[in-house]
Design a protein around this motif. Structure first.
Motif, PDB file in Angstrom:
ATOM      1  N   LYS A  33      39.655  44.950  44.002  1.00  0.00           N
ATOM      2  CA  LYS A  33      39.425  43.952  42.954  1.00  0.00           C
ATOM      3  C   LYS A  33      39.325  44.660  41.610  1.00  0.00           C
ATOM      4  O   LYS A  33      38.586  45.616  41.456  1.00  0.00           O
ATOM      5  CB  LYS A  33      38.154  43.177  43.248  1.00  0.00           C
ATOM      6  CG  LYS A  33      38.266  42.349  44.500  1.00  0.00           C
ATOM      7  CD  LYS A  33      36.996  41.587  44.769  1.00  0.00           C
ATOM      8  CE  LYS A  33      37.192  40.752  46.010  1.00  0.00           C
ATOM      9  NZ  LYS A  33      36.323  41.132  47.091  1.00  0.00           N
ATOM     10  N   ARG A  34      40.111  44.150  40.652  1.00  0.00           N
ATOM     11  CA  ARG A  34      40.120  44.701  39.303  1.00  0.00           C
ATOM     12  C   ARG A  34      39.991  43.584  38.295  1.00  0.00           C
ATOM     13  O   ARG A  34      40.466  42.478  38.516  1.00  0.00           O
ATOM     14  CB  ARG A  34      41.442  45.416  39.037  1.00  0.00           C
ATOM     15  CG  ARG A  34      41.612  46.665  39.845  1.00  0.00           C
ATOM     16  CD  ARG A  34      42.752  47.497  39.365  1.00  0.00           C
ATOM     17  NE  ARG A  34      42.612  47.798  37.938  1.00  0.00           N
ATOM     18  CZ  ARG A  34      43.613  48.137  37.155  1.00  0.00           C
ATOM     19  NH1 ARG A  34      44.824  48.205  37.631  1.00  0.00           N
ATOM     20  NH2 ARG A  34      43.418  48.412  35.894  1.00  0.00           N
ATOM     21  N   GLU A  35      39.353  43.887  37.192  1.00  0.00           N
ATOM     22  CA  GLU A  35      39.296  42.928  36.095  1.00  0.00           C
ATOM     23  C   GLU A  35      40.586  43.033  35.306  1.00  0.00           C
ATOM     24  O   GLU A  35      40.986  44.119  34.897  1.00  0.00           O
ATOM     25  CB  GLU A  35      38.106  43.230  35.178  1.00  0.00           C
ATOM     26  CG  GLU A  35      36.805  42.746  35.710  1.00  0.00           C
ATOM     27  CD  GLU A  35      35.679  42.909  34.694  1.00  0.00           C
ATOM     28  OE1 GLU A  35      35.886  43.547  33.641  1.00  0.00           O
ATOM     29  OE2 GLU A  35      34.595  42.404  34.975  1.00  0.00           O
ATOM     30  N   ARG A  36      41.240  41.923  35.127  1.00  0.00           N
ATOM     31  CA  ARG A  36      42.445  41.872  34.302  1.00  0.00           C
ATOM     32  C   ARG A  36      42.090  41.086  33.049  1.00  0.00           C
ATOM     33  O   ARG A  36      41.474  40.025  33.119  1.00  0.00           O
ATOM     34  CB  ARG A  36      43.589  41.185  35.044  1.00  0.00           C
ATOM     35  CG  ARG A  36      43.995  41.890  36.334  1.00  0.00           C
ATOM     36  CD  ARG A  36      44.563  43.243  36.099  1.00  0.00           C
ATOM     37  NE  ARG A  36      45.812  43.135  35.386  1.00  0.00           N
ATOM     38  CZ  ARG A  36      46.551  44.149  35.011  1.00  0.00           C
ATOM     39  NH1 ARG A  36      46.182  45.359  35.277  1.00  0.00           N
ATOM     40  NH2 ARG A  36      47.670  43.955  34.384  1.00  0.00           N
ATOM     41  N   ILE A  37      42.500  41.607  31.916  1.00  0.00           N
ATOM     42  CA  ILE A  37      42.137  40.992  30.642  1.00  0.00           C
ATOM     43  C   ILE A  37      43.375  40.358  30.031  1.00  0.00           C
ATOM     44  O   ILE A  37      44.405  41.014  29.847  1.00  0.00           O
ATOM     45  CB  ILE A  37      41.552  42.046  29.690  1.00  0.00           C
ATOM     46  CG1 ILE A  37      40.316  42.682  30.326  1.00  0.00           C
ATOM     47  CG2 ILE A  37      41.218  41.427  28.345  1.00  0.00           C
ATOM     48  CD1 ILE A  37      39.795  43.883  29.584  1.00  0.00           C
ATOM     49  N   TRP A  38      43.263  39.077  29.759  1.00  0.00           N
ATOM     50  CA  TRP A  38      44.286  38.355  29.022  1.00  0.00           C
ATOM     51  C   TRP A  38      43.716  38.016  27.654  1.00  0.00           C
ATOM     52  O   TRP A  38      42.538  38.238  27.394  1.00  0.00           O
ATOM     53  CB  TRP A  38      44.677  37.070  29.763  1.00  0.00           C
ATOM     54  CG  TRP A  38      45.540  37.313  30.948  1.00  0.00           C
ATOM     55  CD1 TRP A  38      46.894  37.367  30.981  1.00  0.00           C
ATOM     56  CD2 TRP A  38      45.114  37.553  32.302  1.00  0.00           C
ATOM     57  NE1 TRP A  38      47.339  37.621  32.261  1.00  0.00           N
ATOM     58  CE2 TRP A  38      46.274  37.738  33.084  1.00  0.00           C
ATOM     59  CE3 TRP A  38      43.880  37.636  32.932  1.00  0.00           C
ATOM     60  CZ2 TRP A  38      46.215  37.996  34.446  1.00  0.00           C
ATOM     61  CZ3 TRP A  38      43.826  37.896  34.285  1.00  0.00           C
ATOM     62  CH2 TRP A  38      44.986  38.073  35.025  1.00  0.00           C
ATOM     63  N   SER A  39      44.519  37.465  26.787  1.00  0.00           N
ATOM     64  CA  SER A  39      44.048  37.171  25.433  1.00  0.00           C
ATOM     65  C   SER A  39      42.950  36.109  25.418  1.00  0.00           C
ATOM     66  O   SER A  39      42.098  36.109  24.536  1.00  0.00           O
ATOM     67  CB  SER A  39      45.218  36.714  24.557  1.00  0.00           C
ATOM     68  OG  SER A  39      45.795  35.542  25.101  1.00  0.00           O
ATOM     69  N   ASP A  40      42.943  35.227  26.434  1.00  0.00           N
ATOM     70  CA  ASP A  40      41.967  34.132  26.419  1.00  0.00           C
ATOM     71  C   ASP A  40      40.912  34.211  27.520  1.00  0.00           C
ATOM     72  O   ASP A  40      39.996  33.408  27.552  1.00  0.00           O
ATOM     73  CB  ASP A  40      42.701  32.783  26.516  1.00  0.00           C
ATOM     74  CG  ASP A  40      43.505  32.655  27.800  1.00  0.00           C
ATOM     75  OD1 ASP A  40      43.852  33.693  28.386  1.00  0.00           O
ATOM     76  OD2 ASP A  40      43.781  31.515  28.211  1.00  0.00           O
ATOM     77  N   ARG A  41      41.018  35.179  28.453  1.00  0.00           N
ATOM     78  CA  ARG A  41      40.053  35.233  29.552  1.00  0.00           C
ATOM     79  C   ARG A  41      40.095  36.583  30.261  1.00  0.00           C
ATOM     80  O   ARG A  41      41.027  37.363  30.107  1.00  0.00           O
ATOM     81  CB  ARG A  41      40.317  34.126  30.556  1.00  0.00           C
ATOM     82  CG  ARG A  41      41.610  34.298  31.324  1.00  0.00           C
ATOM     83  CD  ARG A  41      41.937  33.068  32.156  1.00  0.00           C
ATOM     84  NE  ARG A  41      43.122  33.225  32.955  1.00  0.00           N
ATOM     85  CZ  ARG A  41      44.367  33.189  32.536  1.00  0.00           C
ATOM     86  NH1 ARG A  41      44.615  33.017  31.255  1.00  0.00           N
ATOM     87  NH2 ARG A  41      45.375  33.327  33.359  1.00  0.00           N
TER      88      ARG A  41
END
Length: 163
Positions: A33-41
């Motif tokens: 499990k990895r945190e993925r960062i998008w522009s809105d979340r």
């Protein structure tokens, strides 16, 4: 029965694993499990620990069953033989993924000319450039000292610098 290493098309690891399960072939595709960062979340997603690889547990005579599976490319070979992973190594991977916080797990690939920062050991906080890599050993040029040092990444923390 041995575990064979299967090379898949890029981003097809989970799809290949699911197809093999449907065909009653024992397969292991380690996910973390990895945190993925998008522009809105920010979202927690499961990604393959080893990109483009899965492990299949089957007899040597049954290796041909995988050749019609969509996303399957080939078996990984070592010394002109299909690469085999021991059950103990599969168990270690499973244990690591079950018992450790996934934020502490890092899978890093270094390329020649990558900028790195040494985060532990006697050269802590020095920055340099990767000259070569052999397995877990990096040869890093420390420009500030004018030397090249050999770094064992299993014992020393090394971070890629974003330039």
């Amino acid at each position: 029965m041995p575990w064979f290493v299967v090379y898949t098309k890029s981003r097809n690891e989970k799809r290949v694993a699911e197809t093999l399960r449907q065909r009653n072939i024992e397969v292991y595709c380690p996910l973390w499990k990895r945190e993925r960062i998008w522009s809105d979340r920010v979202k927690l997603v499961e990604e393959p620990l080893f990109r483009s690889y899965c492990f299949v547990h089957l007899e040597e005579k049954d290796r041909g069953l995988l050749f019609g599976v969509p996303g399957f490319v080939r078996y990984l070979f070592w010394l002109k033989q299909p690469a085999i992973v021991r059950q103990a190594e599969i168990d270690v991977i499973k244990k690591m993924l079950n018992e450790f916080d996934h934020k502490t797990i890092q899978v890093a690939q270094y390329n020649v000319t990558d900028k790195v920062r040494i985060s532990s050991g006697s050269f802590m906080e020095y920055q340099g450039e990767v000259v070569s890599q052999q397995g877990k050993r990096l040869l890093v040029h420390l420009e500030s000292l004018g030397v090249c040092i050999s770094v064992d990444t299993s014992k020393t923390l090394v971070d890629k610098r974003l330039v």
